[in-house]
Design an enzyme around this catalytic site. Sequence first.
Site, PDB file in Angstrom:
ATOM      1  N   LYS A   1      -6.535  -9.457 -12.726  1.00  0.00           N
ATOM      2  CA  LYS A   1      -7.715  -9.880 -11.984  1.00  0.00           C
ATOM      3  C   LYS A   1      -8.918  -8.990 -12.351  1.00  0.00           C
ATOM      4  O   LYS A   1      -8.739  -7.785 -12.533  1.00  0.00           O
ATOM      5  CB  LYS A   1      -7.371  -9.726 -10.498  1.00  0.00           C
ATOM      6  CG  LYS A   1      -8.297 -10.375  -9.544  1.00  0.00           C
ATOM      7  CD  LYS A   1      -7.718 -10.237  -8.151  1.00  0.00           C
ATOM      8  CE  LYS A   1      -8.806 -10.426  -7.133  1.00  0.00           C
ATOM      9  NZ  LYS A   1      -8.364 -10.225  -5.773  1.00  0.00           N
TER      10      LYS A   1
ATOM     11  N   LYS B   1     -13.221  -3.550 -10.843  1.00  0.00           N
ATOM     12  CA  LYS B   1     -13.923  -2.356 -11.309  1.00  0.00           C
ATOM     13  C   LYS B   1     -12.921  -1.298 -11.789  1.00  0.00           C
ATOM     14  O   LYS B   1     -13.101  -0.700 -12.838  1.00  0.00           O
ATOM     15  CB  LYS B   1     -14.718  -1.804 -10.115  1.00  0.00           C
ATOM     16  CG  LYS B   1     -15.830  -0.870 -10.485  1.00  0.00           C
ATOM     17  CD  LYS B   1     -16.545  -0.396  -9.250  1.00  0.00           C
ATOM     18  CE  LYS B   1     -17.431  -1.452  -8.664  1.00  0.00           C
ATOM     19  NZ  LYS B   1     -18.689  -1.614  -9.403  1.00  0.00           N
TER      20      LYS B   1
ATOM     21  N   LYS C   1       0.836  -1.215   0.000  1.00  0.00           N
ATOM     22  CA  LYS C   1       0.000   0.000   0.000  1.00  0.00           C
ATOM     23  C   LYS C   1       0.866   1.259   0.000  1.00  0.00           C
ATOM     24  O   LYS C   1       0.521   2.260  -0.626  1.00  0.00           O
ATOM     25  CB  LYS C   1      -0.917   0.018   1.232  1.00  0.00           C
ATOM     26  CG  LYS C   1      -2.099  -0.922   1.100  1.00  0.00           C
ATOM     27  CD  LYS C   1      -3.216  -0.258   0.325  1.00  0.00           C
ATOM     28  CE  LYS C   1      -4.410  -1.172   0.186  1.00  0.00           C
ATOM     29  NZ  LYS C   1      -5.476  -0.616  -0.604  1.00  0.00           N
TER      30      LYS C   1
END
Length: 325
Positions: free
Chosen positions: A193, A196, A113
Amino acid sequence: MKRGRIFSGARPTGRQHIGNYLGALQNWVKLQDDYNCIYCIVDIHALTSLEDTRNLQNNIHEMILDWLAIGLDSKKSILFVQSHVPEVMELHTLLSMITPLSWLLRVPTFKEKVKLQPDNVNYGLVGYPVLMTSDIVLYKATVVPVGEDQLPHLELAREITRRFNNLFSYTFPEPEGILTHYPLVVGLDGKEKMSKQAGNDIELALSAEETIEKIKTAYTDPARRYRTDPGHPEKCNIYKLMFYFNSTSISAIAEECKEAKIGCVDCKMILATAINKVLEPIREKRAELANNPKYITEVLSDGADRARVIARETLIEVKKNMKLI
Ligand code: SF4
């Protein structure tokens, strides 16, 4: 007699796609019959990477519509939004006092992250595993469905739980993981993968026509430049999706593809028809639910009420054991 209590959650990403459906939601529906399930839309977790919250309420609404439409049942399970039971944030603060910082800094997803959002390395990002542990133990969940990649998170939750129980007195059951095979559903671009953000997804709520149009754009085996080129179904994402939606004709399609007896346009139509057949009743139920916003509010409010009863009881026990009261 049910086998224990399950907790699982997902960030409010809005309308769900077939990757979410095949990867987790289908399994959640099945688990409802064997366990007391608590399924949570984890909106506070979303804030660790979400700076613009304008769509948050809409995303929560769209997500619960999909959850109910695919068969999550508010009578069998507790369905609620994380922030509607603020006790979780209190427990998070208490558990953060007993969690060594070194444990959190070594978590691989924290390091990822930091790379992904270098301008927003916030305090919540480091504490994310503590909040996740709080989600699980606040409801004394004994079982957590996990994919293999999530095992390190669960292990950390177990370590925090053990540390609390050892420092004070036994309070929380150590959550066990039930390893679930989550298929990695590749997106329509065939590269990554289904998601959205990547725009390579098929939302459950799309109409039959929209689904067909989306599938028409999908990437297939690059070796099939012409209709007469023999294909390699194992390299084709349409073929992989066929496995989940039309498994009975999969071997025939593989043979026809290898011998160039079927074209990709026809093959995509077979897949689109199969997906539409599975999604049709889900879409109908979703449309019905969307017409009844009062019912959706009631589901979430009832879920939060039921979750809060457990949460308050646990928090009193925690505070007593920590000698805070
Ligand atoms: Fe893929 Fe079907 Fe085309 Fe073969 S025929 S490459 S399986 S879409």
